[in-house]
Write a protein that holds these residues in place. Structure first.
Motif, short mmCIF file in Angstrom:
data_model
loop_
_atom_site.label_atom_id
_atom_site.label_comp_id
_atom_site.label_asym_id
_atom_site.label_seq_id
_atom_site.Cartn_x
_atom_site.Cartn_y
_atom_site.Cartn_z
N GLU A 129 0.83 -1.20 0.00
CA GLU A 129 0.00 0.00 0.00
C GLU A 129 0.87 1.25 0.00
N PRO A 130 0.86 2.05 -1.09
CA PRO A 130 1.73 3.23 -1.17
C PRO A 130 1.48 4.28 -0.09
N ALA A 131 0.26 4.34 0.43
CA ALA A 131 -0.04 5.32 1.48
C ALA A 131 0.85 5.11 2.70
N TYR A 132 1.13 3.85 3.02
CA TYR A 132 1.91 3.54 4.21
C TYR A 132 3.41 3.67 3.97
N TYR A 133 3.78 4.07 2.76
CA TYR A 133 5.17 4.43 2.45
C TYR A 133 5.26 5.93 2.12
N LEU A 134 4.21 6.66 2.42
CA LEU A 134 4.16 8.13 2.25
C LEU A 134 4.38 8.56 0.81
N GLN A 135 3.90 7.77 -0.13
CA GLN A 135 4.11 8.10 -1.54
C GLN A 135 3.26 9.28 -2.01
N PHE A 136 2.31 9.70 -1.21
CA PHE A 136 1.49 10.87 -1.54
C PHE A 136 2.21 12.17 -1.18
N GLU A 140 9.30 18.19 -0.91
CA GLU A 140 9.68 19.22 0.07
C GLU A 140 9.37 18.81 1.50
N LYS A 141 8.57 17.79 1.68
CA LYS A 141 8.18 17.37 3.02
C LYS A 141 9.10 16.24 3.50
N ARG A 142 9.43 16.27 4.80
CA ARG A 142 10.25 15.19 5.35
C ARG A 142 9.40 13.94 5.53
N LYS A 143 9.97 12.83 5.15
CA LYS A 143 9.26 11.56 5.20
C LYS A 143 10.05 10.58 6.06
N VAL A 144 9.43 10.13 7.13
CA VAL A 144 10.11 9.34 8.15
C VAL A 144 9.36 8.02 8.37
N ALA A 145 10.11 6.93 8.37
CA ALA A 145 9.53 5.64 8.76
C ALA A 145 9.91 5.38 10.21
N TYR A 146 8.90 5.22 11.08
CA TYR A 146 9.21 4.88 12.46
C TYR A 146 8.64 3.50 12.80
#
Length: 362
Positions: A129-136, A140-146
């Protein structure tokens, strides 16, 4: 102050899912910045919690009968979880059910976090699911996997190809289980941290704040996420041996227990309260194992087909692997929590450092 949006499994009627979402948001709000959980409901993951699971009826006609029989219990559970969300979870004003709608969130948040729970497990989301990889999220926005979890180690090649593309678009990478690190590290040159589950970012005092007084005492708490006859037999044996009743959570009554009470439908606060008040805990749940450690209980963790690696990773890391069930296991043995406490404090500190740095760095 950064505006932080978190996407995770926050509406599942599952104690681990709801409490990890609560813990991550609470820690961030109190220590890092303004945080809201994106009210994104993944249809594939949530459909199992519908009061009437219509998607099953054609293939499994008996599911309708089960939904009718257990309607009252399931309604109680639904109301308890929805009330917890209303009281303790800060959500976006809008609810999202379609991935394509998520792009508008870029105007609301400076940082996006995906995690924790099994949001990277394609079995839960019917594919990657791309949403849970922040593909949206735009560049310019920081994208963090925690601390996301993939659930297991075997994937289809097309799933691996998708994951490779997606994780390389994230700015900061971390995972929950050490066992998945070699697989992911082959997909990227980025550094990947192994961090604590969000529930371990908080301490016992943080959970006591939301508990209510437990009127029961002197019991064995049993919590199964995956049916295990071996676990049931062991719990019953210990109940008879110690003369203690069993408190358990199960949609169906466990006839094997002779002296027991079923508290199915209890709220997340109640779940914590019963864990904290128990003399012993027997479980095959990852998060029940975590709370056994936080509350420093005598406990026994059984293996499961789907989630044993995460249990092993956690207990090995905290020098508590002896609490995994084996033939002749003695649950009444004292546990010296000093080593586990020290190891957890170090791991928690490292995880907090990763979280704070990944949110604040440009």
């Amino acid at each position: 102050m950064d505006r932080i949006g978190i996407i995770t499994f926050h509406r599942s009627y599952n104690y681990g899912s709801i409490l990890q979402a609560f813990a991550l948001q609470k820690y961030i709000k109190e220590n890092v910045g303004e945080a809201k959980i994106i009210d994104f409901i993944h249809r594939e993951d949530f459909k199992q919690y519908h009061l009437f699971r219509k998607y099953l009826y054609k293939t499994y006609p008996t599911a309708l009968g089960a939904d009718i029989i257990y309607f009252g219990r399931n309604l109680k559970r639904k109301r308890a979880f929805e009330l917890f969300i209303k009281k303790y979870i800060s959500l976006t004003d809008k609810r999202y059910k379609d991935y394509n709608q998520l792009c508008e969130l870029n105007s609301l948040f400076d940082v996006f976090i995906c995690g924790s729970d099994q949001i990277w497990n394609p079995d839960c989301t019917n594919g990657v699911e791309p949403a849970y990889y922040l593909q949206f999220s735009i560049s310019e926005k920081r994208k963090v996997a925690y601390a996301p979890s993939m659930g297991h180690l075997v994937f289809k090649q097309d799933e691996l190809n998708q994951v490779t593309r997606y994780i390389n678009r994230l700015d900061f990478l971390s995972i929950r289980e050490k066992s998945i690190l070699p697989l992911l590290q082959r997909m990227t040159d980025k550094e990947i941290k192994v961090v604590v589950d969000p529930t371990l970012l908080l301490e016992k005092k943080d959970y006591i704040e939301i508990m209510y007084p437990c009127t029961s005492s002197g019991y064995i708490f049993v919590y199964m996420l995956e049916d295990s006859l071996e676990l049931i037999e062991y719990a019953q044996k210990q109940s008879l041996k110690m003369g203690k009743k069993i408190v358990y959570i199960s949609k169906k009554k466990r006839k094997q227990y002779r002296n027991a009470v079923n508290i199915y439908g209890i709220s997340p606060e109640g779940f914590l309260s019963y864990l904290n008040a128990a003399d012993y805990i027997i479980t095959n749940s990852f998060h029940a194992t975590i709370f056994s450690i936080i509350f420093e209980k005598k406990f026994c963790t059984f293996s499961t087909k789907k989630s044993f690696s995460r249990m092993t990773d956690l207990l090995e890391r905290l020098d508590l692997k002896q609490q995994l069930y084996h033939e002749g296991f003695l649950i009444d043995c004292d546990i010296d929590y000093r080593i586990a406490r020290d190891k957890l404090n170090i791991w928690r500190t490292e995880s907090i450092q990763y979280l704070k740095e990944s949110i604040s760095k440009t």
